[in-house]
Design a protein around this motif. Structure first.
Motif, PDB file in Angstrom:
ATOM      1  N   ALA A 402       0.806  -1.223   0.000  1.00  0.00           N
ATOM      2  CA  ALA A 402       0.000   0.000   0.000  1.00  0.00           C
ATOM      3  C   ALA A 402       0.841   1.276   0.000  1.00  0.00           C
ATOM      4  CB  ALA A 402      -0.935  -0.009   1.208  1.00  0.00           C
ATOM      5  N   HIS A 403       2.114   1.193   0.439  1.00  0.00           N
ATOM      6  CA  HIS A 403       2.919   2.417   0.625  1.00  0.00           C
ATOM      7  C   HIS A 403       4.276   2.343  -0.072  1.00  0.00           C
ATOM      8  CE1 HIS A 403       0.146   2.170   4.119  1.00  0.00           C
ATOM      9  NE2 HIS A 403       0.077   3.482   3.994  1.00  0.00           N
ATOM     10  N   TRP A 404       4.389   1.559  -1.144  1.00  0.00           N
ATOM     11  CA  TRP A 404       5.687   1.339  -1.776  1.00  0.00           C
ATOM     12  C   TRP A 404       6.304   2.618  -2.353  1.00  0.00           C
ATOM     13  CZ3 TRP A 404       5.933   2.527  -6.987  1.00  0.00           C
ATOM     14  CH2 TRP A 404       4.714   2.619  -7.664  1.00  0.00           C
ATOM     15  N   GLN A 405       5.487   3.630  -2.642  1.00  0.00           N
ATOM     16  CA  GLN A 405       6.002   4.885  -3.193  1.00  0.00           C
ATOM     17  C   GLN A 405       6.548   5.832  -2.120  1.00  0.00           C
ATOM     18  OE1 GLN A 405       2.144   5.307  -5.264  1.00  0.00           O
ATOM     19  NE2 GLN A 405       3.337   6.129  -6.982  1.00  0.00           N
ATOM     20  N   CYS A 464      11.537   8.488 -11.735  1.00  0.00           N
ATOM     21  CA  CYS A 464      12.341   8.256 -10.532  1.00  0.00           C
ATOM     22  C   CYS A 464      11.595   8.685  -9.278  1.00  0.00           C
ATOM     23  CB  CYS A 464      13.663   9.005 -10.669  1.00  0.00           C
ATOM     24  SG  CYS A 464      14.647   9.074  -9.157  1.00  0.00           S
ATOM     25  N   MET A 465      11.019   9.870  -9.310  1.00  0.00           N
ATOM     26  CA  MET A 465      10.299  10.385  -8.152  1.00  0.00           C
ATOM     27  C   MET A 465       9.004   9.621  -7.914  1.00  0.00           C
ATOM     28  SD  MET A 465      12.361  12.668  -7.080  1.00  0.00           S
ATOM     29  CE  MET A 465      11.330  13.464  -5.843  1.00  0.00           C
ATOM     30  N   ASP A 466       8.300   9.258  -8.990  1.00  0.00           N
ATOM     31  CA  ASP A 466       6.985   8.603  -8.866  1.00  0.00           C
ATOM     32  C   ASP A 466       7.073   7.226  -8.224  1.00  0.00           C
ATOM     33  OD1 ASP A 466       5.775  10.793  -9.923  1.00  0.00           O
ATOM     34  OD2 ASP A 466       5.389   9.919 -11.910  1.00  0.00           O
ATOM     35  N   VAL A 467       8.201   6.547  -8.408  1.00  0.00           N
ATOM     36  CA  VAL A 467       8.315   5.202  -7.842  1.00  0.00           C
ATOM     37  C   VAL A 467       9.048   5.196  -6.504  1.00  0.00           C
ATOM     38  CG1 VAL A 467       8.159   4.047 -10.079  1.00  0.00           C
ATOM     39  CG2 VAL A 467      10.417   4.679  -9.149  1.00  0.00           C
ATOM     40  N   GLY A 468       9.329   6.389  -5.941  1.00  0.00           N
ATOM     41  CA  GLY A 468       9.830   6.436  -4.571  1.00  0.00           C
ATOM     42  C   GLY A 468      11.313   6.611  -4.399  1.00  0.00           C
ATOM     43  N   PHE A 469      12.062   6.827  -5.514  1.00  0.00           N
ATOM     44  CA  PHE A 469      13.505   7.057  -5.391  1.00  0.00           C
ATOM     45  C   PHE A 469      13.763   8.563  -5.312  1.00  0.00           C
ATOM     46  CE2 PHE A 469      13.547   2.811  -7.167  1.00  0.00           C
ATOM     47  CZ  PHE A 469      14.597   2.210  -6.499  1.00  0.00           C
ATOM     48  N   GLY A 470      14.561   8.986  -4.368  1.00  0.00           N
ATOM     49  CA  GLY A 470      14.868  10.400  -4.221  1.00  0.00           C
ATOM     50  C   GLY A 470      16.118  10.823  -4.947  1.00  0.00           C
ATOM     51  N   ASP A 471      16.924   9.847  -5.417  1.00  0.00           N
ATOM     52  CA  ASP A 471      18.200  10.156  -6.060  1.00  0.00           C
ATOM     53  C   ASP A 471      18.230   9.487  -7.437  1.00  0.00           C
ATOM     54  OD1 ASP A 471      21.257   9.031  -6.463  1.00  0.00           O
ATOM     55  OD2 ASP A 471      21.188  11.076  -5.632  1.00  0.00           O
ATOM     56  N   LEU A 472      18.421  10.277  -8.491  1.00  0.00           N
ATOM     57  CA  LEU A 472      18.353   9.756  -9.854  1.00  0.00           C
ATOM     58  C   LEU A 472      19.451   8.737 -10.148  1.00  0.00           C
ATOM     59  CD1 LEU A 472      17.038   9.821 -12.631  1.00  0.00           C
ATOM     60  CD2 LEU A 472      18.518  11.776 -13.217  1.00  0.00           C
ATOM     61  N   SER A 473      20.676   9.015  -9.711  1.00  0.00           N
ATOM     62  CA  SER A 473      21.778   8.092  -9.990  1.00  0.00           C
ATOM     63  C   SER A 473      21.555   6.741  -9.303  1.00  0.00           C
ATOM     64  CB  SER A 473      23.113   8.701  -9.547  1.00  0.00           C
ATOM     65  OG  SER A 473      23.109   8.956  -8.146  1.00  0.00           O
ATOM     66  N   HIS A 474      21.009   6.780  -8.087  1.00  0.00           N
ATOM     67  CA  HIS A 474      20.715   5.528  -7.374  1.00  0.00           C
ATOM     68  C   HIS A 474      19.616   4.761  -8.091  1.00  0.00           C
ATOM     69  CE1 HIS A 474      20.364   2.692  -4.132  1.00  0.00           C
ATOM     70  NE2 HIS A 474      19.099   3.029  -3.901  1.00  0.00           N
ATOM     71  N   PHE A 475      18.598   5.472  -8.578  1.00  0.00           N
ATOM     72  CA  PHE A 475      17.506   4.842  -9.323  1.00  0.00           C
ATOM     73  C   PHE A 475      18.046   4.143 -10.567  1.00  0.00           C
ATOM     74  CE2 PHE A 475      14.440   5.600 -12.883  1.00  0.00           C
ATOM     75  CZ  PHE A 475      13.578   4.548 -12.571  1.00  0.00           C
ATOM     76  N   GLU A 476      18.927   4.845 -11.324  1.00  0.00           N
ATOM     77  CA  GLU A 476      19.474   4.261 -12.551  1.00  0.00           C
ATOM     78  C   GLU A 476      20.321   3.015 -12.248  1.00  0.00           C
ATOM     79  OE1 GLU A 476      21.519   7.621 -14.130  1.00  0.00           O
ATOM     80  OE2 GLU A 476      19.799   8.245 -15.369  1.00  0.00           O
ATOM     81  N   LYS A 477      21.049   3.061 -11.141  1.00  0.00           N
ATOM     82  CA  LYS A 477      21.874   1.914 -10.743  1.00  0.00           C
ATOM     83  C   LYS A 477      21.003   0.703 -10.404  1.00  0.00           C
ATOM     84  CE  LYS A 477      25.150   0.509  -7.136  1.00  0.00           C
ATOM     85  NZ  LYS A 477      25.880   0.949  -5.901  1.00  0.00           N
ATOM     86  N   ILE A 478      19.950   0.906  -9.614  1.00  0.00           N
ATOM     87  CA  ILE A 478      19.066  -0.197  -9.221  1.00  0.00           C
ATOM     88  C   ILE A 478      18.278  -0.712 -10.419  1.00  0.00           C
ATOM     89  CG2 ILE A 478      17.140  -0.849  -7.717  1.00  0.00           C
ATOM     90  CD1 ILE A 478      19.765  -0.331  -6.260  1.00  0.00           C
ATOM     91  N   PHE A 479      17.856   0.203 -11.301  1.00  0.00           N
ATOM     92  CA  PHE A 479      17.112  -0.195 -12.502  1.00  0.00           C
ATOM     93  C   PHE A 479      17.957  -1.121 -13.370  1.00  0.00           C
ATOM     94  CE2 PHE A 479      15.092   0.030 -16.576  1.00  0.00           C
ATOM     95  CZ  PHE A 479      13.747   0.298 -16.324  1.00  0.00           C
ATOM     96  N   ARG A 480      19.226  -0.734 -13.558  1.00  0.00           N
ATOM     97  CA  ARG A 480      20.123  -1.559 -14.375  1.00  0.00           C
ATOM     98  C   ARG A 480      20.367  -2.922 -13.722  1.00  0.00           C
ATOM     99  NH1 ARG A 480      23.838  -0.625 -18.402  1.00  0.00           N
ATOM    100  NH2 ARG A 480      23.505   1.628 -18.294  1.00  0.00           N
TER     101      ARG A 480
END
Length: 502
Positions: A402-405, A464-480
């Motif tokens: 219910a709160h993943w974001q 990046c922001m919509d799915v709950g990540f506050g840092d773009l570089s961290h989001f790109e790393k986890i996505f990859r």
């Protein structure tokens, strides 16, 4: 045949009697109460068979008065056997429903320890009911309620389950606890032996308990003898043909469906009606993984060849992840084999792989399969998929769904699951082989992929922001990490697919 009047074992000192109970209650409270509340708890309980009281203090102030405490009684079968005291502070807002459940389960654990002592003393049999899982605690509460009656009880259980332990608990918690207890294995007796054994019991004792194990093995002749002895309401001295069992409590157990046998004409409908007054279903070990490690500890203590023998954390995790198709009996045999055949004091995964390779391959498959299904269930919000998990893990996964974001922390999850952060972290690793952060990260990336599939022109920074990540570089790393490509490459491929298929 197990009879109550076995020679007594050596007398145990008060310390030896109280140590297992103190350890069990402490472990339970540590797994159920958050640290700040645990520090305010004082526990006082008395064993049924020993007037001495056990005191457990989780705080430094052991001299506070009753006026400074919230006191919650611990009651078993309407008899008060202790109290859970919570020191009053300005921050103390006790959840009465939660503490009522906890005191109810504490009563079960106190009585479990008492029955352990009685069973070991009279039968030479150590009960292996262990752990604090929801299924086993629900079973213990059922036993508490129906044990007081002298009516017959039928136990349905898979092969290798703790049916004898349940029968012992019913007996020692019942009105005939001071009388004889007999176990009769129906699978090991022919018609004549079965009849003679029952008549011997009925003619010698007027009270007590008879436990018929492997009930499905009774022949038609044996069923007729048993039905007749349960029906007869009179007896005449010197006339063995009219000896009856109607004053002796009957407990029976089967690993097969007796109802199906009745429908097929292989089991007497009249006899089934007489013995199926109360029915208990013993949950298999695969539905209560939380109880596996306490059982491993119990069997290790029982069978180790020397004090230093132990299982490594990785080995314990492996044993915990296995589904144990033959239940507790298979688990005990496996622990015994590993303790006996391993040359080193610490048993590790390599030893299990060598001696019990099936456990390794099956557990690896189960972990990957469970984690995959878990992420998909969170995406679909199918919370029923978690029904066999530990209750606190269920609550945590429901909260994530219910709160993943949102900005989630282990502390927030633990508070909403009514469990300590350390124990919740353990539940994630043990059940899903992933940390809370790994589960949350994978769930967010799966959502990000779905959002891009719906809108391939979405900006990556917005995603990046919509799915709950506050840092773009961290989001790109986890996505990859989860997709093997960057978010921009993933987006580009989706856009190309759209152009190719307008």
């Amino acid at each position: 045949m197990n009879e109550l009047n076995h020679p007594a074992t050596r007398h145990m000192s008060p310390f030896e009697q109280h140590a297992p109970l103190t350890k069990s209650l402490s472990r339970y409270l540590n797994s159920r109460l958050p640290p700040h509340l645990l520090k305010q708890v004082q526990l006082e309980v008395s064993d049924f068979n020993n007037p001495a009281r056990t005191h457990i203090y989780f705080n430094q102030n052991t001299q506070c008065t009753k006026a400074e405490q919230h006191s919650f009684p611990i009651v078993y079968q309407r008899k008060k056997i202790g109290a859970l005291n919570l020191i009053k502070t300005q921050d103390t807002q006790p959840n009465k429903n939660q503490l009522s459940l906890i005191t109810s389960q504490l009563a079960v654990l106190v009585r479990r320890n008492s029955v352990q002592s009685l069973s070991r003393h009279h039968l030479g049999h150590a009960i292996t009911l262990a752990g604090y899982s929801e299924p086993i605690m629900a079973l213990e509460k059922t036993i508490e309620r129906i044990a007081e009656s002298n009516c017959p009880v039928f136990i349905q259980a898979e092969p290798g389950s703790e049916v004898l332990d349940v029968a012992c608990k019913l007996h020692f918690n019942g009105p005939s606890s001071t009388h004889s207890f007999y176990e009769v294995d129906c699978a090991s007796l022919n018609d004549t032996q079965f009849s003679e054994k029952l008549r011997h019991i009925a003619s010698r004792f007027k009270r007590g308990c008879v436990f018929l194990n492997n009930l499905e093995s009774l022949s038609q002749t044996q069923q007729g003898v048993l039905c007749d002895m349960l029906t007869t309401r009179s007896s005449h001295i010197g006339n063995e043909s009219e000896v009856n069992l109607h004053q002796i409590r009957l407990i029976s157990a089967s690993s097969e469906s007796i109802e199906k046998q009745v429908i097929q004409g292989r089991f007497s409908a009249s006899l089934w009606q007489k013995i199926n007054f109360f029915s208990i279903t013993l949950p298999p070990l695969r539905e209560r993984h939380e109880d596996i490690l306490p059982l491993v500890d119990l069997f290790t203590k029982r069978h180790r060849l020397y004090q230093e023998q132990r299982f490594s954390e990785a080995a314990r995790q492996l044993l915990c992840d296995y589904n144990w198709p033959n239940n507790t009996q298979e688990l005990e045999k496996t622990v015994l084999r590993l303790l006996t055949c391993t040359q080193r004091p610490e048993i590790d995964v390599c030893h299990i792989n060598e001696l019990c390779p099936q456990l390794v391959s099956d557990s690896q498959y189960n972990n990957a399969n469970i984690t995959t299904h878990c992420i998909q269930a969170l995406l679909d919000q199918q919370l029923s998929a978690f029904s066999k998990f530990h209750p606190s893990l269920q609550k945590a996964l429901s909260y994530i769904s219910a709160h993943w974001q949102h900005d989630l922390s282990l502390g927030t999850l633990a508070a909403n699951a009514y469990v300590s952060p350390s124990h919740l972290s353990y539940l994630f690793k043990r059940t899903l082989d992933r940390s809370f952060k790994q589960i949350l990260a994978e769930l967010r990336i799966r959502h990000a992929c779905l959002m891009l599939e719906e809108n391939p022109n979405m900006r990556i920074t917005d995603l990046c922001m919509d799915v709950g990540f506050g840092d773009l570089s961290h989001f790109e790393k986890i996505f990859r990490r989860f997709t093997q490509v960057s978010p921009r490459e993933y987006k580009k491929r989706l856009q190309q697919a759209v152009h190719c298929h307008p």
